[in-house]
Design a protein around this motif. Structure first.
Motif, PDB file in Angstrom:
ATOM      1  N   HIS A  79       0.919  -1.234   0.065  1.00 14.98           N
ATOM      2  CA  HIS A  79      -0.120  -0.068   0.059  1.00 14.98           C
ATOM      3  C   HIS A  79       0.991   1.317   0.080  1.00 14.98           C
ATOM      4  O   HIS A  79       2.046   1.212  -0.315  1.00 14.98           O
ATOM      5  CB  HIS A  79      -1.025  -0.002   1.122  1.00 14.98           C
ATOM      6  CG  HIS A  79      -0.443   0.187   2.550  1.00 14.98           C
ATOM      7  ND1 HIS A  79      -0.953   0.955   3.611  1.00 14.98           N
ATOM      8  CD2 HIS A  79       0.907  -0.345   3.009  1.00 14.98           C
ATOM      9  CE1 HIS A  79      -0.386   1.004   4.444  1.00 14.98           C
ATOM     10  NE2 HIS A  79       0.858   0.271   4.420  1.00 14.98           N
ATOM     11  N   GLY A  80       0.326   2.322   0.328  1.00 18.51           N
ATOM     12  CA  GLY A  80       0.998   3.697   0.195  1.00 18.51           C
ATOM     13  C   GLY A  80       0.640   4.233  -1.066  1.00 18.51           C
ATOM     14  O   GLY A  80      -0.471   3.939  -1.707  1.00 18.51           O
ATOM     15  N   SER A  97      -1.107   3.112  -4.566  1.00 16.62           N
ATOM     16  CA  SER A  97      -1.644   1.666  -4.626  1.00 16.62           C
ATOM     17  C   SER A  97      -3.463   1.464  -5.009  1.00 16.62           C
ATOM     18  O   SER A  97      -4.095   1.886  -4.095  1.00 16.62           O
ATOM     19  CB  SER A  97      -1.453   0.969  -3.160  1.00 16.62           C
ATOM     20  OG  SER A  97      -2.115  -0.158  -2.930  1.00 16.62           O
ATOM     21  N   VAL A 102      -5.480   0.747  -1.606  1.00 19.03           N
ATOM     22  CA  VAL A 102      -5.826   2.136  -1.065  1.00 19.03           C
ATOM     23  C   VAL A 102      -6.938   2.574  -1.676  1.00 19.03           C
ATOM     24  O   VAL A 102      -8.138   2.617  -1.211  1.00 19.03           O
ATOM     25  CB  VAL A 102      -4.560   3.202  -0.889  1.00 19.03           C
ATOM     26  CG1 VAL A 102      -5.115   4.601  -0.658  1.00 19.03           C
ATOM     27  CG2 VAL A 102      -3.112   2.789  -0.413  1.00 19.03           C
ATOM     28  N   HIS A 150       4.334  -0.937   3.259  1.00 22.85           N
ATOM     29  CA  HIS A 150       4.351   0.422   2.445  1.00 22.85           C
ATOM     30  C   HIS A 150       5.492   0.062   1.221  1.00 22.85           C
ATOM     31  O   HIS A 150       6.577  -0.474   1.246  1.00 22.85           O
ATOM     32  CB  HIS A 150       5.019   1.677   3.246  1.00 22.85           C
ATOM     33  CG  HIS A 150       4.706   2.885   2.881  1.00 22.85           C
ATOM     34  ND1 HIS A 150       5.358   3.313   1.953  1.00 22.85           N
ATOM     35  CD2 HIS A 150       4.153   3.834   3.225  1.00 22.85           C
ATOM     36  CE1 HIS A 150       5.327   4.699   1.455  1.00 22.85           C
ATOM     37  NE2 HIS A 150       4.340   4.996   2.352  1.00 22.85           N
ATOM     38  N   SER A 186       2.192   5.049   7.351  1.00 18.45           N
ATOM     39  CA  SER A 186       1.834   4.458   6.188  1.00 18.45           C
ATOM     40  C   SER A 186       0.464   4.709   5.900  1.00 18.45           C
ATOM     41  O   SER A 186      -0.028   4.848   4.766  1.00 18.45           O
ATOM     42  CB  SER A 186       2.103   2.906   6.432  1.00 18.45           C
ATOM     43  OG  SER A 186       3.349   2.549   6.403  1.00 18.45           O
ATOM     44  N   SER A 207      -0.786   7.191   2.670  1.00 19.81           N
ATOM     45  CA  SER A 207      -1.978   6.422   1.920  1.00 19.81           C
ATOM     46  C   SER A 207      -3.170   7.321   1.729  1.00 19.81           C
ATOM     47  O   SER A 207      -3.507   7.689   0.401  1.00 19.81           O
ATOM     48  CB  SER A 207      -2.359   5.183   2.160  1.00 19.81           C
ATOM     49  OG  SER A 207      -1.252   4.140   2.378  1.00 19.81           O
ATOM     50  N   TRP A 244      -2.134  10.678  -0.399  1.00 21.93           N
ATOM     51  CA  TRP A 244      -2.148  10.216  -1.837  1.00 21.93           C
ATOM     52  C   TRP A 244      -3.467  10.429  -2.160  1.00 21.93           C
ATOM     53  O   TRP A 244      -3.833  10.838  -3.325  1.00 21.93           O
ATOM     54  CB  TRP A 244      -1.657   9.086  -2.162  1.00 21.93           C
ATOM     55  CG  TRP A 244      -1.672   8.649  -3.450  1.00 21.93           C
ATOM     56  CD1 TRP A 244      -1.035   9.192  -4.643  1.00 21.93           C
ATOM     57  CD2 TRP A 244      -2.526   7.474  -3.857  1.00 21.93           C
ATOM     58  NE1 TRP A 244      -1.326   8.418  -5.843  1.00 21.93           N
ATOM     59  CE2 TRP A 244      -2.197   7.332  -5.516  1.00 21.93           C
ATOM     60  CE3 TRP A 244      -3.103   6.602  -3.283  1.00 21.93           C
ATOM     61  CZ2 TRP A 244      -3.077   6.360  -6.412  1.00 21.93           C
ATOM     62  CZ3 TRP A 244      -3.940   5.703  -4.107  1.00 21.93           C
ATOM     63  CH2 TRP A 244      -3.753   5.620  -5.566  1.00 21.93           C
ATOM     64  N   TYR A 245      -4.467   9.666  -1.684  1.00 16.57           N
ATOM     65  CA  TYR A 245      -5.854   9.215  -2.158  1.00 16.57           C
ATOM     66  C   TYR A 245      -6.612  10.329  -2.311  1.00 16.57           C
ATOM     67  O   TYR A 245      -7.407  10.902  -3.043  1.00 16.57           O
ATOM     68  CB  TYR A 245      -6.549   8.142  -1.166  1.00 16.57           C
ATOM     69  CG  TYR A 245      -7.800   8.128  -1.587  1.00 16.57           C
ATOM     70  CD1 TYR A 245      -8.302   7.278  -2.626  1.00 16.57           C
ATOM     71  CD2 TYR A 245      -9.110   8.695  -0.889  1.00 16.57           C
ATOM     72  CE1 TYR A 245      -9.564   6.984  -2.968  1.00 16.57           C
ATOM     73  CE2 TYR A 245     -10.155   8.414  -1.212  1.00 16.57           C
ATOM     74  CZ  TYR A 245     -10.568   7.709  -2.364  1.00 16.57           C
ATOM     75  OH  TYR A 245     -11.983   7.419  -2.697  1.00 16.57           O
TER      76      TYR A 245
END
Length: 322
Positions: free
Chosen positions: A153-154, A157, A161, A188, A311, A315, A318-319
């Motif tokens: 993830h991270g 992803s 995510v 991550h 982590s 995530s 970013w999302y």
């Protein structure tokens, strides 16, 4: 200065790795058979199934990192061709990116010596076959380091995510009860990238093949991860879902969504309006009591993973900026 070929360099891990190695002053050849990206240095077009092309490129490098994803041929046949090309090119070191899926449906505390389960779907089968080719390379005198990460993830992803986040927003994931009590085995993407760099720089002998599981030791169970993710993106109150609801979604609704996505792609119509599919393999994983034991790598290299809280925040950041 080590020169490294990254295969699958426009994928989630490959793109992150190529940029990281470039910053660490490696000479990077970032190879992909698809469209190139302006954000990745040293890019070339290269089909991993092209034996002559891969052989020619391998003659220019000291090591190769195999991050190729895709279908069964890309994974399994691609690994076979990589080994053939590497033998012909003078035996560069191979860092092979595998997956915990090679352990299939097994449960419990899983170390690197645990038997494979190639009958657990096409992906597990392809990854098991790919690893068998890596063992042949070592038997021929090559050096191989294989990583078997958990759920990567991270930032970037989609699988672990953006997909669960979208499903949480639509109340198709939530509190899964005992159907969500499996371990998440999260790692991550930057921890995976750092581990690969260690694999590149670590000394190895001809004919040596080593294998490492990678999973953050503080990874929670799936229910906890889904709750934390939902809270962070504002998808609350979280909904309680029964096994029957998950089964209906994954085996009836989601196949219809997948068919619609395929039709849109063939007709060259935007499919972004379609909801996320919830594949049966995902619901099985939520329920699977598999704990990926990653002590071997951590103890050998004093490797410290990013905390779960950091982590998760990476995530979410970013999302929310997609």
């Amino acid at each position: 200065m080590m020169k490294v070929l990254v295969l699958g360099a426009t994928g989630h891990v490959g793109s992150r790795l190529a940029n990281y190695l470039h910053r660490q002053d490696y000479q990077v050849i970032a190879a992909s058979r698809g469209r190139l990206s302006g954000n990745i240095p040293g890019q070339i077009k290269l089909d991993s199934l092209d034996l002559n092309g891969v052989t020619h490129t391998l003659k220019q490098v000291d090591a190769v990192v195999n991050c190729v994803a895709g279908n069964k041929d890309s994974i399994a046949k691609g690994a076979e061709i990589l080994v053939q090309a590497a033998i012909a090119a003078g035996m560069p070191k191979i860092i092979h990116l595998s997956t915990m899926s090679v352990y299939g449906g097994h449960q419990g505390n899983i170390t690197e010596t645990h038997p494979f389960d190639p009958d657990h779907g096409w992906y597990a089968s392809a990854k098991c076959e790919a690893e068998s080719h890596m063992e042949k390379y070592a038997a021929a005198g090559g050096q191989v380091v294989t990583f078997r990460p958990g759920c990567v993830h991270g930032p970037g992803s989609q699988l672990w995510v953006s997909r669960p986040a979208n499903l949480l927003k639509n109340y198709r994931l939530g509190d899964l009860g005992d159907a969500g009590d499996g371990w998440s085995n999260l790692v991550h993407v930057d921890d995976l990238v750092r581990a690969i760099e260690i694999g590149l720089s670590a000394p190895a002998q001809a004919g040596e093949s080593v294998h490492y599981n990678l999973s953050s030791p503080d990874s929670p169970r799936w229910n906890q991860y889904l709750f934390d993710l939902a809270e962070a993106i504002g998808a609350i109150p979280i909904k309680r879902l029964s096994r029957q609801q998950l089964t209906l979604d994954s085996k009836v609704l989601s196949p219809a969504i997948k068919i619609a996505q395929i039709a849109c792609n063939k007709l060259k119509v935007d499919s972004q309006w379609l909801p996320e599919p919830l594949p049966p393999s995902l619901t099985r994983l939520f329920d699977q009591q598999i704990y990926l034991n990653s002590e071997k790598f951590s103890m050998k290299y004093s490797f410290v993973y990013q905390s779960y809280d950091k982590s998760l925040q990476d995530s979410v950041d970013w999302y929310q900026n997609l």
